[in-house]
Design a protein around this motif. Structure first.
Motif, PDB file in Angstrom:
ATOM      1  N   PHE A   1       0.784  -1.154  -0.021  1.00 18.27           N
ATOM      2  CA  PHE A   1       0.145  -0.164  -0.050  1.00 18.27           C
ATOM      3  C   PHE A   1       0.938   1.351   0.103  1.00 18.27           C
ATOM      4  CE2 PHE A   1      -2.920   3.014   2.127  1.00 18.27           C
ATOM      5  CZ  PHE A   1      -3.904   3.420   1.233  1.00 18.27           C
ATOM      6  N   MET A   2       1.765   1.421   0.944  1.00 18.56           N
ATOM      7  CA  MET A   2       2.664   2.457   0.992  1.00 18.56           C
ATOM      8  C   MET A   2       3.743   2.314   0.147  1.00 18.56           C
ATOM      9  SD  MET A   2       2.672   3.594   4.925  1.00 18.56           S
ATOM     10  CE  MET A   2       2.703   2.149   6.015  1.00 18.56           C
ATOM     11  N   ARG A   3       4.140   1.107  -0.407  1.00 13.28           N
ATOM     12  CA  ARG A   3       5.298   0.595  -1.346  1.00 13.28           C
ATOM     13  C   ARG A   3       6.527   1.522  -0.617  1.00 13.28           C
ATOM     14  NH1 ARG A   3       2.787  -1.965  -5.373  1.00 13.28           N
ATOM     15  NH2 ARG A   3       5.053  -2.458  -5.848  1.00 13.28           N
ATOM     16  N   ILE A   4       6.741   1.167   0.613  1.00 13.80           N
ATOM     17  CA  ILE A   4       7.848   1.486   1.237  1.00 13.80           C
ATOM     18  C   ILE A   4       9.384   0.820   0.636  1.00 13.80           C
ATOM     19  CG2 ILE A   4       9.375   1.830   3.496  1.00 13.80           C
ATOM     20  CD1 ILE A   4       6.976   3.500   3.607  1.00 13.80           C
ATOM     21  N   TYR A   5       9.079  -0.565   0.345  1.00 10.87           N
ATOM     22  CA  TYR A   5      10.317  -1.256   0.146  1.00 10.87           C
ATOM     23  C   TYR A   5      10.860  -1.091  -1.408  1.00 10.87           C
ATOM     24  CZ  TYR A   5       8.735  -3.326   4.684  1.00 10.87           C
ATOM     25  OH  TYR A   5       8.052  -3.279   5.664  1.00 10.87           O
ATOM     26  N   ASP A   6       9.903  -0.529  -2.264  1.00 11.90           N
ATOM     27  CA  ASP A   6      10.251  -0.303  -3.638  1.00 11.90           C
ATOM     28  C   ASP A   6      11.386   0.607  -3.531  1.00 11.90           C
ATOM     29  OD1 ASP A   6       7.667  -1.429  -3.953  1.00 11.90           O
ATOM     30  OD2 ASP A   6       7.495  -0.417  -5.706  1.00 11.90           O
ATOM     31  N   ALA A   7      11.413   1.727  -2.564  1.00  9.33           N
ATOM     32  CA  ALA A   7      12.465   2.605  -2.367  1.00  9.33           C
ATOM     33  C   ALA A   7      13.757   1.966  -1.916  1.00  9.33           C
ATOM     34  CB  ALA A   7      12.061   3.967  -1.871  1.00  9.33           C
ATOM     35  N   THR A   8      13.399   1.076  -0.750  1.00 12.86           N
ATOM     36  CA  THR A   8      14.424   0.498   0.026  1.00 12.86           C
ATOM     37  C   THR A   8      15.409  -0.250  -0.784  1.00 12.86           C
ATOM     38  OG1 THR A   8      12.890   0.468   1.780  1.00 12.86           O
ATOM     39  CG2 THR A   8      14.852  -0.774   2.234  1.00 12.86           C
ATOM     40  N   LEU A   9      14.692  -0.978  -1.739  1.00  6.88           N
ATOM     41  CA  LEU A   9      15.368  -2.280  -2.459  1.00  6.88           C
ATOM     42  C   LEU A   9      16.020  -1.506  -3.632  1.00  6.88           C
ATOM     43  CD1 LEU A   9      12.949  -5.049  -2.512  1.00  6.88           C
ATOM     44  CD2 LEU A   9      14.849  -4.956  -1.040  1.00  6.88           C
ATOM     45  N   ALA A  10      15.744  -0.154  -3.920  1.00 11.19           N
ATOM     46  CA  ALA A  10      16.576   0.518  -5.068  1.00 11.19           C
ATOM     47  C   ALA A  10      18.064   0.685  -4.553  1.00 11.19           C
ATOM     48  CB  ALA A  10      15.924   1.597  -5.509  1.00 11.19           C
ATOM     49  N   THR A  11      18.211   0.577  -3.092  1.00 11.20           N
ATOM     50  CA  THR A  11      19.568   1.108  -2.528  1.00 11.20           C
ATOM     51  C   THR A  11      20.166  -0.543  -2.352  1.00 11.20           C
ATOM     52  OG1 THR A  11      18.817   0.470  -0.301  1.00 11.20           O
ATOM     53  CG2 THR A  11      18.157   2.660  -1.324  1.00 11.20           C
ATOM     54  N   PRO A  12      21.368  -0.677  -1.649  1.00  9.44           N
ATOM     55  CA  PRO A  12      22.027  -1.678  -1.730  1.00  9.44           C
ATOM     56  C   PRO A  12      21.480  -2.703  -0.629  1.00  9.44           C
ATOM     57  CG  PRO A  12      23.652   0.023  -1.308  1.00  9.44           C
ATOM     58  CD  PRO A  12      22.211   0.721  -1.546  1.00  9.44           C
ATOM     59  N   ILE A  13      20.283  -2.395  -0.065  1.00  7.32           N
ATOM     60  CA  ILE A  13      19.533  -3.020   0.865  1.00  7.32           C
ATOM     61  C   ILE A  13      19.036  -4.423   0.243  1.00  7.32           C
ATOM     62  CG2 ILE A  13      17.669  -3.227   2.566  1.00  7.32           C
ATOM     63  CD1 ILE A  13      19.923  -1.738   3.472  1.00  7.32           C
ATOM     64  N   THR A  14      19.046  -5.755   0.748  1.00  7.98           N
ATOM     65  CA  THR A  14      18.481  -6.714   0.152  1.00  7.98           C
ATOM     66  C   THR A  14      17.078  -7.182   0.748  1.00  7.98           C
ATOM     67  OG1 THR A  14      19.735  -8.396   1.606  1.00  7.98           O
ATOM     68  CG2 THR A  14      20.790  -8.015  -0.361  1.00  7.98           C
ATOM     69  N   PRO A  15      16.309  -7.829   0.005  1.00  9.23           N
ATOM     70  CA  PRO A  15      15.137  -8.511   0.837  1.00  9.23           C
ATOM     71  C   PRO A  15      15.423  -9.169   2.220  1.00  9.23           C
ATOM     72  CG  PRO A  15      15.313  -9.061  -1.602  1.00  9.23           C
ATOM     73  CD  PRO A  15      16.554  -8.409  -1.165  1.00  9.23           C
ATOM     74  N   MET A  16      16.579  -9.927   2.320  1.00  9.43           N
ATOM     75  CA  MET A  16      16.457 -10.653   3.426  1.00  9.43           C
ATOM     76  C   MET A  16      16.907  -9.454   4.570  1.00  9.43           C
ATOM     77  SD  MET A  16      16.685 -13.388   5.174  1.00  9.43           S
ATOM     78  CE  MET A  16      17.226 -15.007   5.057  1.00  9.43           C
ATOM     79  N   GLN A  17      17.742  -8.467   4.403  1.00  5.58           N
ATOM     80  CA  GLN A  17      17.794  -7.283   5.164  1.00  5.58           C
ATOM     81  C   GLN A  17      16.673  -6.585   5.506  1.00  5.58           C
ATOM     82  OE1 GLN A  17      20.862  -5.386   2.872  1.00  5.58           O
ATOM     83  NE2 GLN A  17      22.679  -5.968   4.429  1.00  5.58           N
ATOM     84  N   VAL A  18      15.647  -6.412   4.717  1.00  2.65           N
ATOM     85  CA  VAL A  18      14.378  -5.831   4.914  1.00  2.65           C
ATOM     86  C   VAL A  18      13.661  -6.895   6.055  1.00  2.65           C
ATOM     87  CG1 VAL A  18      12.091  -5.158   3.930  1.00  2.65           C
ATOM     88  CG2 VAL A  18      14.193  -4.487   2.767  1.00  2.65           C
ATOM     89  N   SER A  19      13.590  -8.124   5.727  1.00  4.75           N
ATOM     90  CA  SER A  19      12.876  -8.946   6.544  1.00  4.75           C
ATOM     91  C   SER A  19      13.594  -8.971   7.632  1.00  4.75           C
ATOM     92  CB  SER A  19      12.836 -10.439   6.107  1.00  4.75           C
ATOM     93  OG  SER A  19      12.617 -10.309   4.472  1.00  4.75           O
ATOM     94  N   VAL A  20      14.818  -9.076   8.129  1.00  5.19           N
ATOM     95  CA  VAL A  20      15.279  -9.316   9.444  1.00  5.19           C
ATOM     96  C   VAL A  20      15.237  -8.007  10.130  1.00  5.19           C
ATOM     97  CG1 VAL A  20      17.682  -9.523  10.616  1.00  5.19           C
ATOM     98  CG2 VAL A  20      17.054 -10.933   8.564  1.00  5.19           C
ATOM     99  N   GLY A  21      15.276  -6.648   9.414  1.00  6.01           N
ATOM    100  CA  GLY A  21      15.217  -5.509  10.080  1.00  6.01           C
ATOM    101  C   GLY A  21      13.985  -5.236  10.458  1.00  6.01           C
ATOM    102  N   GLU A  22      12.901  -5.536   9.677  1.00  7.96           N
ATOM    103  CA  GLU A  22      11.488  -5.681  10.139  1.00  7.96           C
ATOM    104  C   GLU A  22      11.221  -6.180  11.525  1.00  7.96           C
ATOM    105  OE1 GLU A  22       8.878  -3.760   9.445  1.00  7.96           O
ATOM    106  OE2 GLU A  22       9.757  -2.678   7.714  1.00  7.96           O
ATOM    107  N   LEU A  23      11.915  -7.588  11.402  1.00 11.54           N
ATOM    108  CA  LEU A  23      11.567  -8.465  12.695  1.00 11.54           C
ATOM    109  C   LEU A  23      12.314  -8.093  13.777  1.00 11.54           C
ATOM    110  CD1 LEU A  23      11.994 -12.199  11.273  1.00 11.54           C
ATOM    111  CD2 LEU A  23      10.185 -11.008  12.312  1.00 11.54           C
ATOM    112  N   ILE A  24      13.491  -7.378  13.507  1.00  8.73           N
ATOM    113  CA  ILE A  24      14.137  -6.646  14.931  1.00  8.73           C
ATOM    114  C   ILE A  24      13.224  -5.760  15.365  1.00  8.73           C
ATOM    115  CG2 ILE A  24      16.018  -5.322  15.716  1.00  8.73           C
ATOM    116  CD1 ILE A  24      17.702  -6.752  13.658  1.00  8.73           C
ATOM    117  N   TRP A  25      12.630  -4.794  14.609  1.00 10.34           N
ATOM    118  CA  TRP A  25      11.715  -3.865  15.125  1.00 10.34           C
ATOM    119  C   TRP A  25      10.433  -4.452  15.769  1.00 10.34           C
ATOM    120  CZ3 TRP A  25      10.360   0.674  16.623  1.00 10.34           C
ATOM    121  CH2 TRP A  25       9.039   1.216  16.881  1.00 10.34           C
ATOM    122  N   ALA A  26       9.822  -5.409  15.216  1.00 11.21           N
ATOM    123  CA  ALA A  26       8.955  -6.264  15.849  1.00 11.21           C
ATOM    124  C   ALA A  26       9.270  -6.730  17.339  1.00 11.21           C
ATOM    125  CB  ALA A  26       8.367  -7.300  14.882  1.00 11.21           C
ATOM    126  N   MET A  27      10.544  -7.182  17.266  1.00 14.64           N
ATOM    127  CA  MET A  27      10.974  -7.644  18.481  1.00 14.64           C
ATOM    128  C   MET A  27      11.200  -6.662  19.443  1.00 14.64           C
ATOM    129  SD  MET A  27      11.138 -10.895  18.088  1.00 14.64           S
ATOM    130  CE  MET A  27       9.741 -10.485  17.222  1.00 14.64           C
TER     131      MET A  27
END
Lengths: 255, 310, 272
Positions: free
Chosen positions: C107-133
């Motif tokens: 909906f917000m399409r945040i990760y479209d922009a994130t993944l245009a940087t050196p960040i990988t999908p795995m880093q997004v997943s782990v980063g989101e999980l750390i936040w949830a933790m």
């Protein structure tokens, strides 16, 4: 020619055709699961000891959950959808552009919410029947009780949702009002065991009165304060809520 | 051109989505410091090409080397040195204007202090410094686009990719964006952009390719392309609401070539005024007559038989 | 010689990856600092406490004492509290990684922009999980303080339980994130909600699974929340045995599977 309020109701019924499946799920399956988890398994432990409640726990819990479901459905359907009517789908503004009055718009939607409450409580009543939790013909009146509880909760929510500036407020409303009411207003255990402040809050809440009425109907017993007193409290909630809602709607839709 | 000179080198690059071929074997070389454009109508394959260059889309076939690295293998390393301004603003609406830049900078592992200083500098550059603490939502379309451009610059990229940088903006906002992009070019940043506006391509691009249906149909500087595929001037005549089919014959022989569009007729000629006189000389009375210079629009029409903006 | 050459390089790569994931976490922290969001965050830990007081204490008065797997009798509140703790860790993690994650993804399409940087999908997943933790950890800590204050566990065991709640949250967060990448519309969340509620009710939460007929009992013991409940119950009641290792292994496997699925699917969705 149909009454204008009925026309407003018809809109909501048409829209409901698309989403009824998932709402049946949440308004009906969830309380039924609660009934099994708490009523049967935990009930087993409670019934082994002789307790103050005097009937099998399942039979005690069932009518309480029925009233609590009315509360959940009423609040859920009169917060986000009402806010959406003003801000997302803007359907209220569309309706106001037709000959419908503000009162018609409000009553049409309120009638739809109460219809949903009535249907889910009727469904839940069948579940209670299957579990053998009904002990009186008065049980047939529980959908009426549910509608009364639903109106008492929905009307003020209509007013609240019409004035809300963000939909984030509704999640908070659930946490500070709906969940505490469900947990402490006599659904799971008698309010007599609550500390006095909490008990007072329970007495003020619409749910406790609904639980008392509903339980008296399915068990064929008397209520704590007598039926007229409970109905009167719920009627006050309905009346005050309706006046506030009409005022909020009028202000928003400019009459 | 030697392979090592090119910052971006695509060879027989292909992108397919299922049965659909979006990019159909294109060859592109982008040199350091130039502004390179992909011109073409919607659906020509420009955005798919850009996404492959941005290393967020894997080529189906061919070779793609960017900054001397293989796009298929070294995506993250390449992305670290690119700036991307996507077609649709993908700004973070939950963050402030400044945070949109500082948070994004962290994705490049830029130290917090550096990120903040650079973000302030960039907001200055895109003329949004006074909105630093505001939420993104209420910004105008032009401001959002400028912020997106600023975000693309936060890692001091060697190449900046701009997908339709001014689509959807009003004329004033477009000019402001063009002016900022021109400044970037002056600083020596390599710009790669897509557009379906010929004026944008003419304003910004040193060199461009014209794309249609996934293929490159022409390549060169705007001037070269116009010289090669169009005439110096174009005469546009209209005949009110009359059907235009019959006029092709009546105008035959005037100028080098006549093109009948649904709403007007284009006469390609070296001298527009002379051609206009000839039209009148044949006893025709157009409802309007316009002489203009040949443009990339005409190049595209000549090459594909279709207009750029439909 | 070889190790001295390779080890620092491997470490710096790991460090680089971790900082990428943490920058995704930092984005959420920045977003959370704004507006009404704090209300929602703060009110989150109240709910499991209310359940504890209502079911654990209120209904507990009707139930009396209940037997643990090892036969020891505990009060009903002591029995229910760790289950509420596990359920709260699950709910907190799922709230962040289903609804919120889906919103950011589609909906917000945040990760479209994130993944245009050196960040990988795995880093997004782990980063989101750390936040949830981070969020779930605060809830769990508050809940554990209340448990210890109400004498439903000891302070020592509460301290042991805290990291375990993070494991439970991590496992459910990863699972939720993986599932969110499969959803097509907001309506599909009803199924997640119902499943979540079903797990909450039937994971040995309110009564031991042994109270159910054997087929149902087996079903319960296969589902993920059961392992969180059993694990935390063993800890807060001070009776851990070897079975906790099995529960931990189950949750770790769930976390790994969820993470792998989430980052793969995100790659498929966003890196077309």
């Amino acid at each position: 020619m149909a009454h204008p309020t009925a026309l407003a109701l018809e809109f909501h019924l048409v829209a409901y055709k698309r989403t009824w499946r998932s709402s049946v799920f949440s308004s009906f399956a969830l309380p039924a699961m609660f009934l099994v988890a708490m009523g049967i398994t935990v009930g087993h432990y409670i019934d082994e000891r002789s307790t103050s409640i005097g009937v099998p726990y399942l039979d005690y819990l069932g009518p309480g959950l029925l009233a609590a479901t009315a509360l959940q459905v009423a609040v859920g359907d009169s917060t986000w959808p009402v806010y959406g009517g003003f801000h997302w789908t803007r359907v209220y503004h569309v309706m106001r552009a037709s000959p419908l009055t503000v009162g018609d718009v409000l009553r049409g939607h309120l009638a739809f919410v109460l219809l949903r409450v009535a249907l889910s409580s009727a469904g839940f009543l069948v579940v209670l029947l299957l579990f053998g939790a009904l002990h009186s013909w008065w049980a047939l009146t529980t959908p009426l009780v549910a509608v009364l509880v639903g109106a008492a909760c929905a009307a003020p929510c209509f007013a609240f949702a019409a004035r809300a500036t963000s939909d984030g407020a509704f999640a908070v409303l659930f946490r500070v009002a709906v969940v505490p009411m469900t947990l402490f207003a006599g659904v799971f255990f008698p309010v007599e065991s609550l500390p006095w402040v909490a008990r007072l809050l329970a007495y003020v809440s619409p749910l406790w009165h609904g639980v008392e009425l509903s339980r008296a109907a399915t068990l064929g017993t008397a209520t704590a304060w007598g039926v007229p007193a409970h109905v009167a409290v719920l009627a006050v909630w309905c009346a005050v809520g309706y006046v506030l809602a009409l005022r909020s709607f009028t202000r928003k839709l400019g009459d | 051109m030697a392979e090592d000179e090119a910052l971006i080198a695509a060879t027989a690059l292909v992108k397919q989505f299922g049965d659909f071929t979006a990019v159909d074997g294109i060859d592109v070389r982008v040199r350091a410091g130039e502004a390179f454009g992909f011109l073409g109508p919607n659906g020509a394959g420009k955005s798919s090409t850009m996404r492959m260059i941005g290393c967020v889309s894997r080529p189906t076939g061919g070779a793609l080397r960017i900054l001397g690295l293989d796009a298929a293998k070294d995506g993250a390393a390449i992305r670290a040195r690119l700036g991307v301004c996507p077609q649709q603003d993908s700004l973070d609406l939950e963050l402030t204007v400044l945070e949109n830049l500082t948070v994004y900078a962290r994705y490049f592992n830029i130290p917090r202090k550096v990120a903040r200083a650079r973000a302030m500098e960039l907001l200055d550059f895109v003329q949004l410094a006074d909105r630093a603490g505001d939420k993104v939502e209420p910004l105008s379309g032009g401001m959002k686009r400028r912020l997106t451009i600023a975000r693309a610059l936060v890692n001091e990229p060697e190449i900046v990719l701009l997908d339709e940088p001014t689509t959807g903006l009003d004329p004033q906002a477009r000019h402001l964006v063009w002016e900022r992009l021109f400044r970037l070019k002056q600083r020596g940043v390599t710009l790669v952009l897509t557009t379906h506006y010929m004026d944008e391509a003419e304003q910004l691009c040193d060199r461009l390719v014209v794309m249609d249906a996934g293929r490159i149909v022409a390549e060169g500087s705007p001037r070269e392309l116009i010289d090669r595929h169009s005439t110096r001037e174009v005469l546009e005549v209209r005949f009110g609401n009359d059907p235009l089919d019959g006029f092709a014959d009546k105008l035959d022989g005037i100028g080098e070539r006549v093109e009948v569009l649904p709403d007007r007729i284009l006469v390609y000629t070296g001298d527009g005024d002379a051609a206009a006189a000839q039209v009148h000389g044949r006893g025709l009375t157009p409802s309007s007559v316009l002489v203009r210079r040949g443009s990339l629009e005409d190049v595209f029409l000549q090459l594909t038989g279709r207009t750029l903006v439909d | 010689m070889v190790t001295t050459l390779i080890f620092p390089r491997a470490m710096s790569r790991l460090d680089h990856r971790a900082s990428g994931a943490l920058s995704v976490t930092a984005r959420n922290l920045a977003a959370a600092r704004h507006a009404a969001y704090w209300w929602v965050l703060l009110s989150g830990f109240v709910e499991p406490l209310l359940y504890l007081l209502s079911i654990g204490v209120g209904v507990g008065r009707l139930v009396g004492d209940i037997a643990l797997p090892d036969g020891r009798l505990v009060t009903y509140a002591q029995f229910v509290a760790p289950a509420m703790l596990a359920a709260s860790a699950m709910n907190g993690a799922l709230a962040e990684t289903t609804m919120n994650f889906y919103g950011k993804l589609k909906f917000m399409r945040i990760y479209d922009a994130t993944l245009a940087t050196p960040i990988t999908p795995m880093q997004v997943s782990v980063g989101e999980l750390i936040w949830a933790m981070c969020r779930g950890g605060v809830y769990s800590a508050v809940f554990l303080v209340v448990m210890a204050a109400l004498d439903l566990t000891t302070w020592g065991w509460a301290l042991v339980a805290l990291p375990v709640t993070l494991l439970v949250g991590f496992a459910f967060g990863a699972l939720g994130m993986g599932l969110s990448t499969l959803l097509r519309s907001w309506q599909d969340f009803d199924y997640i909600n119902v499943t979540q509620f079903g797990l909450f009710l039937f994971s040995g939460t309110f009564s031991p699974p042994s109270d159910f007929p054997v087929p149902l009992q087996i079903l319960i013991e296969v589902t993920p929340l059961y392992h969180g409940v059993a694990l935390l119950r063993a800890i807060t009641t001070g009776s851990p045995d070897w079975t906790v290792l099995w529960h931990v292994a189950y949750l770790v496997a769930l976390a790994v599977a969820g993470l792998t699925m989430a980052s793969r699917r995100m790659g498929v969705l966003l890196l077309k």
